[in-house]
Design an enzyme around this catalytic site. Structure first.
Site, PDB file in Angstrom:
ATOM      1  CG  ASP A  98      -0.137  -0.286   2.511  1.00  0.00           C
ATOM      2  OD1 ASP A  98       1.088  -0.066   2.515  1.00  0.00           O
ATOM      3  OD2 ASP A  98      -0.750  -0.718   3.506  1.00  0.00           O
ATOM      4  CD  GLU A 120       0.668  -6.515   3.109  1.00  0.00           C
ATOM      5  OE1 GLU A 120       0.648  -5.278   2.992  1.00  0.00           O
ATOM      6  OE2 GLU A 120       1.538  -7.111   3.780  1.00  0.00           O
ATOM      7  CD  GLU A 134       0.668   4.281   4.636  1.00  0.00           C
ATOM      8  OE1 GLU A 134      -0.225   4.931   5.219  1.00  0.00           O
ATOM      9  OE2 GLU A 134       1.869   4.580   4.734  1.00  0.00           O
ATOM     10  CG  HIS A 211       7.236   3.880  10.036  1.00  0.00           C
ATOM     11  ND1 HIS A 211       6.456   4.145   8.943  1.00  0.00           N
ATOM     12  CD2 HIS A 211       7.043   2.586  10.323  1.00  0.00           C
ATOM     13  CE1 HIS A 211       5.835   3.038   8.574  1.00  0.00           C
ATOM     14  NE2 HIS A 211       6.158   2.078   9.404  1.00  0.00           N
ATOM     15  NE  ARG A 213       3.918   9.887   4.418  1.00  0.00           N
ATOM     16  CZ  ARG A 213       4.803  10.590   3.726  1.00  0.00           C
ATOM     17  NH1 ARG A 213       4.621  11.874   3.540  1.00  0.00           N
ATOM     18  NH2 ARG A 213       5.858  10.012   3.220  1.00  0.00           N
ATOM     19  CG  HIS A 243      11.451   5.285   9.420  1.00  0.00           C
ATOM     20  ND1 HIS A 243      11.678   6.309   8.520  1.00  0.00           N
ATOM     21  CD2 HIS A 243      10.741   4.359   8.747  1.00  0.00           C
ATOM     22  CE1 HIS A 243      11.102   6.007   7.358  1.00  0.00           C
ATOM     23  NE2 HIS A 243      10.532   4.828   7.466  1.00  0.00           N
TER      24      HIS A 243
END
Ligand code: UD1
Ligand code: UDP
Length: 384
Positions: A98, A120, A134, A211, A213, A243
């Protein structure tokens, strides 16, 4: 004879880990010509995985820029991929997961008439803004895909509810479990001396990654929670492989870098990270992949998010959603660290996400799609 050309496109660390078993399987299969394309959405974090799995992209677009914006990345990826697709003329494009890379690969391939296979497929939270971007990416990829490789029955049901045809969906298990099984057999050498010392000590180790967003505004809370826990449990070690996103580092580091029992490292190569998960007592994370891996190692996972597209391990009882509030994270982790009963209730190894044969099923499904073979029996949890 025309060998179907199967192009795998990926660009970030988790995609690289999850496509590696599929690329390996494709490369050893005489029926196909495998072409590997990296957008290079990630750089160092991607190179680590390529090196460890021995994968050399045929095309490396090297797109990563510090602090890249979504639209800038997507537009450069679209233009670059279009040229490569034009040159290669693939029969099939595999898009994993994604990310922005995955969404662009699917759309660019669709525009050029390639068949899109989504690895996936069918993960959903039901909230288009979470995870961001995503959830939107995976829905867009689904719309243009010919075959949906769903990791679990739950993800298949999500697709059915959106009226995708049952005959276009194959339940494969998640290829991350194939990767995890491969990595568990590797010999591991820790490079970071402080981390090595912590691992070799008798101390309880808590692994933390963050991490997402949509969590960037909550990173201070997450860092603050680690600070509170490290102070409350001075005889425990908190390992934090950070990250490389500068926004993550700017928010988290000031909260924890002065604490003697917090070990901060750069992102770890996959083999070291898997060994660290194995050594951990509990895991605090907002990562998708870690949510899938840690339960199969029997590690309790506290997910620092408000929702998850991976409910299977929550149902199995090894994963708990705790959100991003500092006090709540601290309270839930404290319970796990202090109550043996609470710990035992969550520390059961379960494998709802795969059995290590996802790549074989994925490649068989591609063979069926291009008319050179049959599908394999689908993944059923509990049967290894
Ligand atoms: C991306 C994916 C996310 C996935 C995550 C895995 C999108 C929109 N987001 O998020 O779905 O969960 O990867 O980690 O596709 N950076 C480096 N070196 C690297 C990698 C990143 O320096 O090897 C820094 C750069 O400054 C870069 C920033 O991190 O601009 C953000 O990278 P980006 O791929 O845009 O977003 P992620 O948050 O990593
Ligand atoms: N991982 C790794 N090194 C690290 C942290 C994570 O190899 O230092 C692996 C982890 O085992 C998992 C994947 O990276 O397979 C998850 O990547 P990430 O959390 O960046 O992305 P997400 O899965 O959330 O998209």
């Amino acid at each position: 004879m025309h060998k179907p050309k199967i192009m795998t496109v990926y660009g970030t660390r988790p995609e690289a880990i999850k496509v590696a078993p599929v690329i390996t399987e494709l490369q050893r299969d005489e029926r196909f010509r495998s072409i590997v394309v990296s957008t290079g959405q990630h750089k160092e974090m991607l190179e680590q995985v390529n090196k460890r799995f021995g994968i050399e992209p045929d095309y490396d677009m090297a797109l990563m820029k510090p602090g890249q914006s979504l639209n800038e990345l997507v537009s450069r990826a679209m233009a670059g991929l279009d040229t490569i697709i034009d040159e290669v003329d693939p029969d099939v494009i595999i898009s994993q997961g994604d990310t922005s890379t995955a969404m662009v690969a699917a759309l660019a391939g669709f525009h050029r008439g390639a068949k899109i296979v989504h690895l996936e497929a069918g993960l959903r939270t039901g909230n288009i803004c979470s995870p961001f971007p995503e959830e939107a990416n995976r829905r867009i990829i689904g719309q243009v895909s010919t075959v949906h490789l769903a990791p679990t029955n739950e993800s298949r049901e999500n697709l059915r509810r959106e009226n995708f045809r049952s005959k276009d969906i194959v339940v494969t298990g998640n290829s991350v479990i194939d990767a995890l099984i491969a990595a568990s057999k590797w010999t591991v050498e820790f490079e970071d001396e402080t981390l090595k010392e912590a691992i070799e000590s008798e101390k309880r180790l808590i692994l933390v990654t963050t991490h997402r967003r949509e969590n960037l505004t909550a990173m201070k809370e997450i860092g603050g929670a680690v600070q509170d826990l490290a102070k409350a449990f001075p005889d425990h070690v908190f390992a934090l492989p950070l990250h490389l996103n500068p926004k993550v580092r700017d928010e988290v580091l000031p909260e924890v870098e002065h604490l003697p029992n917090v070990v901060i490292t750069d992102p770890l190569p996959y083999d070291q990270f898997v060994a660290l998960m194995n050594r951990a007592h509990i895991v605090l994370t907002d990562s998708g992949g870690v949510q899938e891996e840690a339960p199969s190692l029997g590690k309790p996972v506290l997910v620092m998010r408000e929702n998850t597209e991976r409910p299977e391990a929550v149902v199995a009882g090894t994963v708990k959603l705790v959100g991003t509030n500092r006090g709540l994270i601290v309270a839930e982790a404290t319970t796990l660290l202090e109550s043996e009963a609470a710990y035992k209730a969550m520390a059961n190894a379960v494998n709802p996400y795969g059995d290590g044969k996802a790549a074989k099923r994925a490649v068989a499904a591609i063979g069926f799609l291009v008319g050179v073979g049959e599908r394999l029996p689908e993944f059923e949890p509990g049967i290894m």
